[in-house]
Design a protein around this motif. Structure first.
Motif, PDB file in Angstrom:
ATOM      1  N   LEU A 247       0.840  -1.202   0.000  1.00  0.00           N
ATOM      2  CA  LEU A 247       0.000   0.000   0.000  1.00  0.00           C
ATOM      3  C   LEU A 247       0.873   1.249   0.000  1.00  0.00           C
ATOM      4  O   LEU A 247       0.629   2.195  -0.739  1.00  0.00           O
ATOM      5  N   ARG A 248       1.926   1.235   0.822  1.00  0.00           N
ATOM      6  CA  ARG A 248       2.813   2.390   0.881  1.00  0.00           C
ATOM      7  C   ARG A 248       3.452   2.648  -0.480  1.00  0.00           C
ATOM      8  O   ARG A 248       3.567   3.790  -0.915  1.00  0.00           O
TER       9      ARG A 248
ATOM     10  N   ILE B 153       9.850   4.721   3.016  1.00  0.00           N
ATOM     11  CA  ILE B 153       8.991   3.545   2.799  1.00  0.00           C
ATOM     12  C   ILE B 153       9.007   2.669   4.051  1.00  0.00           C
ATOM     13  O   ILE B 153       7.978   2.366   4.615  1.00  0.00           O
ATOM     14  N   VAL B 154      10.205   2.284   4.496  1.00  0.00           N
ATOM     15  CA  VAL B 154      10.311   1.537   5.747  1.00  0.00           C
ATOM     16  C   VAL B 154      11.724   1.699   6.296  1.00  0.00           C
ATOM     17  O   VAL B 154      12.676   1.896   5.556  1.00  0.00           O
TER      18      VAL B 154
ATOM     19  N   LYS C 298      -4.883   6.168  -5.258  1.00  0.00           N
ATOM     20  CA  LYS C 298      -3.480   6.271  -5.670  1.00  0.00           C
ATOM     21  C   LYS C 298      -3.347   6.726  -7.121  1.00  0.00           C
ATOM     22  O   LYS C 298      -2.303   7.218  -7.521  1.00  0.00           O
ATOM     23  N   TRP C 299      -4.409   6.542  -7.917  1.00  0.00           N
ATOM     24  CA  TRP C 299      -4.373   6.945  -9.326  1.00  0.00           C
ATOM     25  C   TRP C 299      -4.960   8.333  -9.548  1.00  0.00           C
ATOM     26  O   TRP C 299      -5.271   8.719 -10.670  1.00  0.00           O
ATOM     27  N   GLN C 300      -5.161   9.056  -8.482  1.00  0.00           N
ATOM     28  CA  GLN C 300      -5.815  10.353  -8.593  1.00  0.00           C
ATOM     29  C   GLN C 300      -4.751  11.444  -8.713  1.00  0.00           C
ATOM     30  O   GLN C 300      -4.021  11.697  -7.763  1.00  0.00           O
ATOM     31  N   PRO C 301      -4.629  12.078  -9.890  1.00  0.00           N
ATOM     32  CA  PRO C 301      -3.572  13.073 -10.036  1.00  0.00           C
ATOM     33  C   PRO C 301      -3.874  14.372  -9.290  1.00  0.00           C
ATOM     34  O   PRO C 301      -2.970  15.123  -8.946  1.00  0.00           O
TER      35      PRO C 301
ATOM     36  N   MET D 167       5.222   3.540  10.555  1.00  0.00           N
ATOM     37  CA  MET D 167       5.891   4.592   9.782  1.00  0.00           C
ATOM     38  C   MET D 167       4.889   5.701   9.493  1.00  0.00           C
ATOM     39  O   MET D 167       3.688   5.469   9.479  1.00  0.00           O
ATOM     40  N   ILE D 168       5.402   6.893   9.219  1.00  0.00           N
ATOM     41  CA  ILE D 168       4.512   8.013   8.877  1.00  0.00           C
ATOM     42  C   ILE D 168       3.730   7.677   7.590  1.00  0.00           C
ATOM     43  O   ILE D 168       4.319   7.204   6.634  1.00  0.00           O
ATOM     44  N   PRO D 169       2.400   7.852   7.589  1.00  0.00           N
ATOM     45  CA  PRO D 169       1.634   7.586   6.363  1.00  0.00           C
ATOM     46  C   PRO D 169       2.177   8.391   5.171  1.00  0.00           C
ATOM     47  O   PRO D 169       2.610   9.531   5.359  1.00  0.00           O
TER      48      PRO D 169
END
Lengths: 260, 87
Positions: A60-61, A124-125, A149-152, B18-20
Motif C-alpha cells: 500500500l505504501r 517507505i520503511v 493512488k491513481w488520482q492526479p 511509519m509516517i503515512p
C-alpha cells in the motif's frame, strides 16, 4: 465560457471559470479527480521482506508514491492490445535493500528512466540490522475512481466568485475587525483588498449596523483551486480532464445517433 | 494555539509504524517532510528545554498548509524502533 488564470505553477493552479453552470464546473472537478489516468504501483512481487511491516502494508505504501506520468507514452491496461502486460501498459520498478538503512522512494530502480517517483525522500520503511527487502513492483495506469493512488488531483475544489458591494459606509470599521480573511481595509470608506479570498461567511454583513456592505456570489463564475500530486503538471491535468469530458460527450452523441 | 505539540512518551500511545505516505483527507504527500519536521521539532524542544512546543511555524515553512495535513505530522507517533525489538 471564459478562463482567467490567477496562479499557475507545476504543482498548483488557481483560475476563475466563468459563464458556465455549476453542473459543468462540478463535471470538470470530478473529471480531474476521477477520470484523468496516472501511473501508480499496482502489483508487488515480494521476494524477501524481513522488515517490521507486513507485505500488504508495504504494498500500500508503495502504491501511494506518486510516479511521473507521460500519458502519451502509456495506455490503460484495458485499452492495450496485449494479453498480460507489455512495455506500453506497465513499468517495472525494483527495490533491493539491506539494513540498517531507511528505504526511501528514491531507492526504487525503474526500468523506464522517465517513470520515477516525483519525490525521492518519501520514507517507505526503516530497516534494522539484518533486515532485508527485495521486491519487484509493477506500475500501471489507472483512474482515480478505482483507487485514490491513481488520482492526479489533490485537494481540488471550487467556490462561487464572491462579490462585495459597499455603499453608504459610515466608517465604523466593525466589518474590518470581524473579517477572518482580512480582506477589508478602512480608507475614506471601507475598501476591498482581495475580493477572491472572501469565504462568503457573511460576518461583515452581520457586523455592519447600517447595512452598507452586501456579500453575494456570482452563480455562473467559479474560483477553482487545484493541486497536483506531481505525476503531471497542473496545467496538463486540467486540460486532460476537459478532454475526458469531451470524450464522454462524443461517446454519448455516437450512441444516441443510433436511436431514432 | 495553532500547532501545539504535547509532550508524550511513545509507550503510552498507539501509533503507526511509519509516517503515512499521504494525508488521509486530501491526498497530499506529507511523508517526504517528516524527517525534516522531526529534526526541527527536536531542535526546538532542546532549545526551549520543554516538550510543549508550538510547531505551527515549522509546518508553515515546510509548506504544510491545510489542517488535515498538519494533523498528520503533529499527531504521528513513529513506532518502527519500538516494533523492531520484537522481530
Amino acid at each position: 465560457m471564459n478562463v482567467d488564470v490567477i496562479e499557475l505553477s507545476e504543482s498548483r493552479a488557481q483560475f476563475v471559470l466563468s459563464g458556465v453552470s455549476s453542473a459543468f464546473a462540478n463535471a470538470l472537478r470530478r473529471s480531474m479527480m476521477a477520470e484523468v489516468p496516472s501511473l501508480a504501483i499496482d502489483d508487488v512481487n515480494i521476494y524477501e521482506n524481513t522488515s517490521v511491516l507486513y507485505d500488504e502494508v508495504l504494498a500500500l505504501r508503495l502504491g501511494l508514491i506518486p510516479l511521473r506520468t507521460d500519458l502519451d507514452l502509456y495506455v490503460l491496461r484495458s485499452e492495450c492490445k496485449c494479453e498480460d502486460g507489455c512495455p506500453r501498459c506497465q513499468v517495472s520498478l525494483t527495490l533491493s535493500v539491506e539494513g540498517p538503512k531507511t528505504v526511501y522512494s528514491g531507492d526504487l530502480q525503474s526500468s523506464d528512466p522517465k517513470v520515477v517517483p516525483t519525490e525521492t525522500d518519501i520514507p517507505i520503511v526503516k530497516l534494522k540490522k539484518d533486515q532485508k527487502l527485495v521486491l519487484e513492483a509493477i506500475a500501471r495506469l489507472g483512474k482515480g475512481k478505482d483507487h485514490a493512488k491513481w488520482q492526479p488531483a489533490v485537494a481540488c475544489g471550487y467556490k462561487n466568485l464572491p462579490k462585495i458591494v459597499i455603499s453608504g459606509c459610515d466608517r465604523c470599521g466593525a466589518c474590518v475587525d470581524v473579517c477572518p480573511k482580512n480582506i477589508l481595509k478602512l480608507n475614506e470608506t471601507v475598501v476591498v483588498k482581495d475580493e477572491i479570498k472572501c469565504s462568503l461567511c457573511h460576518l461583515c454583513e452581520k457586523a455592519c449596523e447600517s447595512g452598507a456592505i452586501k456579500i453575494s456570489a456570482d452563480p455562473a463564475s467559479f474560483v477553482f483551486s487545484v493541486e497536483a500530486d506531481g505525476s503531471m503538471p497542473c496545467m496538463e491535468m486540467v486540460l486532460r480532464a476537459a478532454d475526458e469530458i469531451k470524450k464522454k460527450a462524443k461517446a454519448l452523441t455516437k450512441s444516441l445517433s443510433g436511436v431514432t | 494555539m495553532a500547532g501545539l505539540e504535547q509532550g508524550r512518551s511513545d509507550k503510552s500511545h498507539t501509533g503507526d509504524a511509519m509516517i503515512p505516505i499521504r494525508c488521509f483527507t486530501c491526498g497530499k504527500v506529507i511523508s517526504s517532510v517528516w524527517d525534516e519536521y522531526k529534526k526541527r521539532a527536536e531542535e526546538k524542544k532542546k532549545e526551549l528545554g520543554t516538550d510543549d512546543i508550538e510547531v505551527g511555524d515549522i509546518l508553515d515553512d515546510l509548506g504544510i498548509e491545510r489542517y488535515c495535513c498538519r494533523r498528520m505530522l503533529m499527531s504521528h507517533v513513529e513506532l518502527v524502533d519500538v516494533l523492531a525489538q520484537y522481530t
